[in-house]
Design a protein around this motif. Structure first.
Motif, PDB file in Angstrom:
ATOM      1  N   GLY A 370      18.782 -44.060  10.822  1.00 10.19           N
ATOM      2  CA  GLY A 370      20.019 -44.050  11.579  1.00 10.19           C
ATOM      3  C   GLY A 370      20.082 -43.001  12.672  1.00 10.19           C
ATOM      4  O   GLY A 370      21.115 -42.859  13.336  1.00 10.19           O
ATOM      5  N   ARG A 371      19.011 -42.236  12.891  1.00 12.09           N
ATOM      6  CA  ARG A 371      19.015 -41.173  13.892  1.00 12.09           C
ATOM      7  C   ARG A 371      18.398 -41.671  15.199  1.00 12.09           C
ATOM      8  O   ARG A 371      17.525 -42.532  15.204  1.00 12.09           O
ATOM      9  CB  ARG A 371      18.226 -39.946  13.406  1.00 12.09           C
ATOM     10  N   SER A 372      18.846 -41.095  16.285  1.00 13.41           N
ATOM     11  CA  SER A 372      18.320 -41.442  17.602  1.00 13.41           C
ATOM     12  C   SER A 372      17.258 -40.413  17.979  1.00 13.41           C
ATOM     13  O   SER A 372      17.542 -39.388  18.601  1.00 13.41           O
ATOM     14  CB  SER A 372      19.447 -41.452  18.636  1.00 13.41           C
ATOM     15  N   VAL A 373      16.024 -40.692  17.557  1.00 16.76           N
ATOM     16  CA  VAL A 373      14.912 -39.753  17.714  1.00 16.76           C
ATOM     17  C   VAL A 373      13.764 -40.453  18.420  1.00 16.76           C
ATOM     18  O   VAL A 373      13.455 -41.610  18.133  1.00 16.76           O
ATOM     19  CB  VAL A 373      14.443 -39.232  16.335  1.00 16.76           C
ATOM     20  N   LEU A 374      13.122 -39.736  19.339  1.00 16.99           N
ATOM     21  CA  LEU A 374      11.906 -40.225  19.984  1.00 16.99           C
ATOM     22  C   LEU A 374      10.724 -39.407  19.480  1.00 16.99           C
ATOM     23  O   LEU A 374      10.749 -38.177  19.522  1.00 16.99           O
ATOM     24  CB  LEU A 374      12.009 -40.093  21.504  1.00 16.99           C
ATOM     25  N   LEU A 375       9.701 -40.094  19.013  1.00 13.82           N
ATOM     26  CA  LEU A 375       8.479 -39.448  18.528  1.00 13.82           C
ATOM     27  C   LEU A 375       7.325 -39.844  19.444  1.00 13.82           C
ATOM     28  O   LEU A 375       7.018 -41.027  19.593  1.00 13.82           O
ATOM     29  CB  LEU A 375       8.181 -39.875  17.089  1.00 13.82           C
ATOM     30  N   VAL A 376       6.694 -38.849  20.076  1.00 15.77           N
ATOM     31  CA  VAL A 376       5.517 -39.086  20.912  1.00 15.77           C
ATOM     32  C   VAL A 376       4.275 -38.770  20.089  1.00 15.77           C
ATOM     33  O   VAL A 376       4.100 -37.641  19.626  1.00 15.77           O
ATOM     34  CB  VAL A 376       5.546 -38.215  22.181  1.00 15.77           C
ATOM     35  N   LEU A 377       3.428 -39.773  19.883  1.00 11.14           N
ATOM     36  CA  LEU A 377       2.153 -39.599  19.188  1.00 11.14           C
ATOM     37  C   LEU A 377       1.060 -39.615  20.253  1.00 11.14           C
ATOM     38  O   LEU A 377       0.775 -40.662  20.851  1.00 11.14           O
ATOM     39  CB  LEU A 377       1.944 -40.723  18.175  1.00 11.14           C
ATOM     40  N   ASP A 378       0.467 -38.471  20.490  1.00 10.16           N
ATOM     41  CA  ASP A 378      -0.426 -38.314  21.638  1.00 10.16           C
ATOM     42  C   ASP A 378      -1.890 -38.449  21.271  1.00 10.16           C
ATOM     43  O   ASP A 378      -2.364 -37.848  20.310  1.00 10.16           O
ATOM     44  CB  ASP A 378      -0.188 -36.938  22.276  1.00 10.16           C
ATOM     45  N   ASP A 379      -2.610 -39.264  22.072  1.00  8.93           N
ATOM     46  CA  ASP A 379      -4.068 -39.374  22.004  1.00  8.93           C
ATOM     47  C   ASP A 379      -4.538 -39.978  20.686  1.00  8.93           C
ATOM     48  O   ASP A 379      -5.353 -39.396  19.959  1.00  8.93           O
ATOM     49  CB  ASP A 379      -4.712 -38.006  22.226  1.00  8.93           C
ATOM     50  N   ALA A 380      -4.035 -41.168  20.388  1.00  7.40           N
ATOM     51  CA  ALA A 380      -4.410 -41.857  19.154  1.00  7.40           C
ATOM     52  C   ALA A 380      -5.873 -42.278  19.188  1.00  7.40           C
ATOM     53  O   ALA A 380      -6.396 -42.694  20.227  1.00  7.40           O
ATOM     54  CB  ALA A 380      -3.522 -43.083  18.952  1.00  7.40           C
ATOM     55  N   VAL A 381      -6.530 -42.169  18.036  1.00 13.04           N
ATOM     56  CA  VAL A 381      -7.947 -42.525  17.941  1.00 13.04           C
ATOM     57  C   VAL A 381      -8.117 -44.023  17.711  1.00 13.04           C
ATOM     58  O   VAL A 381      -9.013 -44.648  18.275  1.00 13.04           O
ATOM     59  CB  VAL A 381      -8.619 -41.721  16.814  1.00 13.04           C
ATOM     60  N   GLY A 382      -7.257 -44.608  16.886  1.00 13.27           N
ATOM     61  CA  GLY A 382      -7.378 -46.031  16.583  1.00 13.27           C
ATOM     62  C   GLY A 382      -6.141 -46.574  15.909  1.00 13.27           C
ATOM     63  O   GLY A 382      -5.195 -45.838  15.582  1.00 13.27           O
ATOM     64  N   GLU A 383      -6.147 -47.881  15.691  1.00  9.32           N
ATOM     65  CA  GLU A 383      -4.981 -48.555  15.128  1.00  9.32           C
ATOM     66  C   GLU A 383      -4.634 -48.063  13.728  1.00  9.32           C
ATOM     67  O   GLU A 383      -3.452 -47.888  13.398  1.00  9.32           O
ATOM     68  CB  GLU A 383      -5.210 -50.074  15.086  1.00  9.32           C
ATOM     69  N   ALA A 384      -5.640 -47.860  12.877  1.00  8.66           N
ATOM     70  CA  ALA A 384      -5.363 -47.495  11.489  1.00  8.66           C
ATOM     71  C   ALA A 384      -4.593 -46.181  11.396  1.00  8.66           C
ATOM     72  O   ALA A 384      -3.658 -46.041  10.603  1.00  8.66           O
ATOM     73  CB  ALA A 384      -6.666 -47.402  10.706  1.00  8.66           C
ATOM     74  N   GLN A 385      -4.963 -45.224  12.220  1.00  9.65           N
ATOM     75  CA  GLN A 385      -4.283 -43.929  12.218  1.00  9.65           C
ATOM     76  C   GLN A 385      -2.814 -44.100  12.608  1.00  9.65           C
ATOM     77  O   GLN A 385      -1.903 -43.573  11.948  1.00  9.65           O
ATOM     78  CB  GLN A 385      -4.977 -42.988  13.198  1.00  9.65           C
ATOM     79  N   VAL A 386      -2.559 -44.844  13.679  1.00 11.75           N
ATOM     80  CA  VAL A 386      -1.182 -45.043  14.144  1.00 11.75           C
ATOM     81  C   VAL A 386      -0.387 -45.850  13.133  1.00 11.75           C
ATOM     82  O   VAL A 386       0.771 -45.531  12.829  1.00 11.75           O
ATOM     83  CB  VAL A 386      -1.181 -45.746  15.521  1.00 11.75           C
ATOM     84  N   ARG A 387      -0.984 -46.883  12.600  1.00 15.06           N
ATOM     85  CA  ARG A 387      -0.280 -47.749  11.648  1.00 15.06           C
ATOM     86  C   ARG A 387       0.204 -46.966  10.430  1.00 15.06           C
ATOM     87  O   ARG A 387       1.325 -47.140   9.958  1.00 15.06           O
ATOM     88  CB  ARG A 387      -1.233 -48.877  11.230  1.00 15.06           C
ATOM     89  N   ALA A 388      -0.629 -46.046   9.940  1.00 14.16           N
ATOM     90  CA  ALA A 388      -0.256 -45.259   8.761  1.00 14.16           C
ATOM     91  C   ALA A 388       0.892 -44.300   9.079  1.00 14.16           C
ATOM     92  O   ALA A 388       1.783 -44.083   8.246  1.00 14.16           O
ATOM     93  CB  ALA A 388      -1.464 -44.475   8.261  1.00 14.16           C
TER      94      ALA A 388
END
Length: 587
Positions: A370-388
């Motif tokens: 319910g919060r209005s938050v932006l999360l920047v995930l910088d320089d992802a290595v691959g899909e599995a890392q981001v998905r988790a």
């Protein structure tokens, strides 16, 4: 105005920018840009021909002045026409010209509309809505008004008028956030603004109250004393009664100065890096990403991919700063790689996110619900890392940057960031080196931008190097960069260089794809098709497509149609990538 008018957008809150249907427009030479800049500053008003003439030729107008001005206007009409033939927003209306736009088409009009609505909300007692709207208005500013046209004196009054409105909007925004108890997030922005505008007492008031509420009473009192001395020395005046009463209340420890009781909202530390002061160009990309993130619902994800040095992180951070009001509960920034370039483990990443969230909650999904938050995930290595990571962050809107296209991620929006066009690359170089030096060698600047492949990182390194080596001409340095064997060695300025970033990108490639990359780099010329690799054509085509996904190669747009007709697509290896691969033993 024609129904296609919304496809045309302009920006003057920073450099002059224009886009048609999301594509940046080349606005031509400086005098033509100055005409448009003045018309935009006085949008929806008739600007007399005499004012335009005196702006372009302040000393003495040539005999061809009227004809030249008509030529500039005619070209602008053609460039900006998006509707049926004969229509457009720029028209002749005696005694001059009129540019008619809607608020959503010009950032300055949108800013004024949002600022007015925010002030009205504040006066009506809706402080949270006011803070949100005022924050969005502040976030629209990319720099001083028309900062690339500072030599146009007629724009000075308009620049000062808009800047004054920006300052009052900023002050009202600070006051709204203080009323919401958000003092811990305000120290940096207020301190920076006070340094630039030391005599503005509303800013000083907000600064003193922020310091006091953060437990820094001595510093709050010291700010008052510093202002009192400056006012007495420079203007012969004492501080205002309002500021004096605040000083006395701080001395007395007045309970009325305490912040309001904390709400149940999550507290985010605000780890967003500072915005780049000279962020340049990318008007269409900024507009598209801001609009995308602004309209995103809970849990939505945008992935920004691009080659090494394309400016992905700078773009996302720039847009995140503009969206401060859209995400009042916080904007977080977390890197997905360790210092050596390897992938950070998911537990380590989630622990970093928890540190940004007050109380280090065990369940991030519950804390962010319910919060209005932006999360920047910088320089992802691959899909599995981001998905988790996404599985644990719940309702946060997420922006991911990556050197790969991350095509395997489900239910996300993808945005590719291509190299800068030549005119934007030269403009960035101009902002680093100064207009005079670039104006002396326009061809050298264009050659240098081309040698850097349109990569902002490479251009920044080149600009930083030239800023130190004042004796080195742009043309001479461009010639050195054009020597592929020297390119990466030349792109070094202090501890800023591009080779190490390319090495991290190279390490991400599978061994087989490294081999294909070396084969591509060994081909003669700058463009190729998969068929030129020989061997099994299907295997070669799949390999090139994997390298395209990893931004090792890019499609040559001008050649696509011709090659498609012959059953293939034309690709190219960017200059810095080719230089890196040819300099490195086969992987």
């Amino acid at each position: 105005m024609d129904s296609d008018g919304c496809a045309l957008r302009f920006g003057i809150l920073g450099t002059l920018e224009a886009s048609v249907r999301g594509e940046a427009v080349d606005l031509g030479p400086v005098k033509q840009r100055t005409v448009l800049g003045l018309l935009l500053c006085r949008v929806n008003q008739v600007v007399p021909v005499a004012v335009l003439r005196d702006t372009l030729w302040p000393d003495e107008a040539p005999s061809s002045a009227r004809k030249n001005l008509q030529g500039y206007v005619s070209t602008l009409r053609r460039i900006l026409r998006v509707g049926p033939a004969g229509t457009g927003p720029l028209r002749h209306q005696p005694p001059g010209y009129l540019l008619r736009l809607r608020p959503e088409q010009l950032d300055a009009l949108s800013f004024l509309e949002l600022a007015q609505a925010g002030v009205a909300a504040a006066r009506g007692g809706d402080t949270a809505a006011a803070a949100g709207m005022l924050g969005r208005a502040i976030g629209m500013w990319r720099g001083p008004v028309l900062c690339d046209l500072l030599d146009a004196p007629a724009v000075a009054d308009d620049r000062e008028r808009l800047h004054e409105r920006y300052l009052t909007t900023f002050e009202t925004w600070m006051e709204a956030r203080l009323a919401l108890g958000e003092h811990r997030e305000l120290g940096g922005p207020i301190d920076d603004m006070v340094r630039r505008h030391p005599f503005r007492e509303r800013l000083r008031h907000a600064q003193m109250l922020t310091l006091y509420r953060c437990g820094r009473q001595t510093e709050a009192l010291a700010q008052y004393d510093a202002l009192r001395q400056v006012l007495a020395r420079e203007l012969g005046l004492p501080p205002s009664p309002v500021l004096t009463r605040l000083y006395e209340s701080i001395l007395a420890g007045d309970p009325g100065l305490e912040p309001p009781p904390p709400s149940s909202a999550v507290t985010v530390a605000g780890s967003l890096p500072r915005d780049v002061d000279d962020f340049t160009g990318r008007a269409a990309a900024v507009e598209s990403l801001v609009r995308e993130l602004d309209a995103s619902g809970p849990g939505q994800v945008v992935v920004v991919g691009g080659p090494v040095g394309a400016g992905k992180t700078a773009l996302v951070v720039h847009c995140a700063h503009r969206l401060a009001g859209r995400f009042p509960d916080g904007r977080m920034f977390v890197g997905l790689r360790a210092q050596d370039g390897t992938a950070r483990g998911v537990p380590e990443v989630l622990d970093a996110v928890r540190r940004e969230v007050g109380g280090r909650p065990a369940r991030l999904r519950d804390a962010l619900a319910g919060r209005s938050v932006l999360l920047v995930l910088d320089d992802a290595v691959g899909e599995a890392q981001v998905r988790a990571v996404l599985a644990a962050t719940g309702d946060a809107v997420v922006a991911v940057t990556s050197r790969r296209r991350l095509a395997g991620l489900e239910s996300v929006r993808h945005r590719d960031l291509e190299p800068m066009p030549d005119e934007e690359a030269v403009l960035l170089l101009t902002r680093i080196l100064g207009a005079d030096r670039v104006a002396r060698e326009p061809q050298g600047a264009r050659s240098l931008a081309a040698a850097c492949g349109g990569l902002p990182l490479a251009i920044r390194i080149a600009g930083a190097r030239l800023a130190v080596l004042r004796h080195l001409s742009l043309s001479r340095y461009a010639a050195r960069l054009a020597d592929e064997g020297r390119l990466l060695d030349e792109l070094v300025a202090g501890d800023l260089e591009i080779r190490s970033r390319l090495a991290v990108w190279y390490a991400d490639l599978a061994p087989g794809d490294r081999e294909w990359a070396h084969r591509l780099a060994a081909l003669p010329g700058s463009a190729f098709s998969a068929a030129q690799l020989g061997g099994d054509p299907v295997r070669a085509e799949h390999a090139v497509e994997r390298l395209f996904e990893a931004h090792v190669v890019r499609i040559q747009p001008a050649e696509v149609e011709a090659h498609a007709a012959n059953g293939g697509v034309c690709y190219a290896v960017p200059p810095v990538v080719r230089a890196f691969l040819r300099d490195r033993p086969d992987g």
